[in-house]
Design a protein around this motif. Structure first.
Motif, short mmCIF file in Angstrom:
data_model
loop_
_atom_site.label_atom_id
_atom_site.label_comp_id
_atom_site.label_asym_id
_atom_site.label_seq_id
_atom_site.Cartn_x
_atom_site.Cartn_y
_atom_site.Cartn_z
N GLY A 99 -30.23 127.12 4.43
CA GLY A 99 -29.58 128.02 5.37
C GLY A 99 -30.14 129.42 5.40
O GLY A 99 -29.65 130.26 6.16
N HIS A 100 -31.14 129.71 4.57
CA HIS A 100 -31.71 131.05 4.51
C HIS A 100 -32.56 131.35 5.74
O HIS A 100 -33.11 130.46 6.39
CB HIS A 100 -32.58 131.19 3.26
N ARG A 101 -32.70 132.65 5.99
CA ARG A 101 -33.65 133.14 6.99
C ARG A 101 -34.83 133.73 6.23
O ARG A 101 -34.65 134.61 5.38
CB ARG A 101 -32.98 134.18 7.89
N LEU A 120 -36.05 124.46 6.13
CA LEU A 120 -35.05 125.41 6.60
C LEU A 120 -34.34 124.89 7.85
O LEU A 120 -34.87 124.05 8.59
CB LEU A 120 -35.69 126.76 6.91
N ASP A 121 -33.16 125.41 8.09
CA ASP A 121 -32.43 125.09 9.32
C ASP A 121 -33.23 125.60 10.53
O ASP A 121 -34.05 126.53 10.40
CB ASP A 121 -31.05 125.75 9.30
N GLY A 124 -34.82 129.25 11.22
CA GLY A 124 -34.75 129.99 9.97
C GLY A 124 -36.07 130.56 9.49
O GLY A 124 -36.09 131.37 8.55
N TYR A 125 -37.18 130.16 10.12
CA TYR A 125 -38.51 130.59 9.66
C TYR A 125 -39.14 131.55 10.66
O TYR A 125 -39.17 131.29 11.87
CB TYR A 125 -39.41 129.38 9.48
N LYS A 150 -37.70 122.61 15.17
CA LYS A 150 -37.20 123.59 14.20
C LYS A 150 -37.28 125.02 14.72
O LYS A 150 -36.79 125.95 14.07
CB LYS A 150 -37.98 123.45 12.88
N PHE A 170 -33.27 139.13 6.56
CA PHE A 170 -33.96 138.04 5.86
C PHE A 170 -33.48 137.89 4.42
O PHE A 170 -33.48 138.84 3.64
CB PHE A 170 -35.47 138.28 5.87
N ASP A 171 -33.10 136.67 4.09
CA ASP A 171 -32.71 136.34 2.72
C ASP A 171 -33.93 136.27 1.81
O ASP A 171 -33.85 136.60 0.62
CB ASP A 171 -31.98 134.99 2.69
#
Length: 268
Positions: A99-101, A120-121, A124-125, A150, A170-171
């Motif tokens: 779930g991270h960005r 990633l979801d 997310g990338y 994606k 951003f995580d």
């Protein structure tokens, strides 16, 4: 560390010294010709592009025309796959969650990026690079892997100010084999601005070529820094930085630092 340890010797080598270059040439005569051609190519490009980013964009154009995988530092497809997997596995095991960005600085032709995108979801990338040529190859990797759904972002940039990106977004920020090709002002620019785009609790991982001796560069393409230089540079921008010792036990020649905002700590 034992002074006889090969890793310890590697960290004290000055690759810019005449003695090292002569010894290396004597041990590797077949590499003399390619090195001289690379030196001539780089001298010509430096004469045309005084700015380092413009110069290195030209280097990437030249290298990508020959082989996109070699342009990102992989001698063959198997090594390209292995290095991408190494990056992905390490980051997944050290804090990256679906779930991270994620912002991937110097995403290249998605050597590791396609694995991040797949993991990633959707959306997310976010990958950025200074080279339009390598980004075209990145899009080919994306479509070849069937990852269009994606919805990754792939964006050309000319600096590391991140002025087009939102604050606290951003995580995870990631830069593999970027600072190993960057002079200190480029690294300082990145560290001056990365804290703004990090989400609370987020972290920034980057690799670099480490030396414990004199800091130096080779052909303005490869730069060697002491870890303390980079951790102190980060501290000057209110960031906490620590060397990731377990990364150095993996089969890769670079070192890795993790940067977090504020107090020491961050993701494990």
């Amino acid at each position: 560390m034992d002074s006889a340890d090969p890793a310890s010797r590697r960290l004290t080598i000055d690759r810019s010294s005449l003695v090292h270059r002569l010894r290396y040439a004597a041990r590797n005569p077949r590499r003399i010709g390619p090195h001289l051609r690379r030196g001539a190519r780089d001298a010509w490009l430096r004469a045309r592009h005084r700015d380092h980013v413009a110069y290195y964009r030209a280097v990437m154009a030249s290298d990508t025309a020959r082989s996109p995988e070699a342009a990102v530092g992989s001698r063959d497809h198997e090594r390209w796959l292995a290095l991408g997997k190494l990056q992905f596995d390490y980051l997944r095991d050290h804090g990256l969650a679906p779930g991270h960005r994620m912002l991937d600085i110097g995403c290249g032709n998605l050597r590791a990026g396609w694995r991040f995108i797949d993991y990633l979801d959707p959306g997310g990338y976010y990958g950025i690079d200074i080279s339009p040529d390598i980004l075209i190859s990145a899009k080919e990797t994306l479509s070849g892997r069937g990852l269009q759904a994606k919805l990754p972002h792939l964006t050309l940039t000319r600096d590391l100010t991140f002025d087009f990106l939102p604050s606290g977004h951003f995580d995870v920020v990631h830069a593999h084999s970027v600072f190993s090709h960057s002079p200190l002002p480029v690294i300082d620019e990145c560290l001056a601005h990365v804290g703004r785009i990090l989400a609370p609790g987020g972290f920034f991982d980057f690799t670099f070529d480490r030396t414990e001796g004199r800091e130096h560069q080779v052909l303005r393409e490869d730069f060697y820094y002491r870890a303390e230089t980079l951790t102190e540079l980060a501290a000057g921008h209110g960031l906490t930085a620590r060397l990731m010792a377990d990364w150095e036990r993996l089969p890769h020649g670079q070192s890795k630092i993790r940067v977090t905002a504020g107090a020491p700590g961050g993701a494990p």
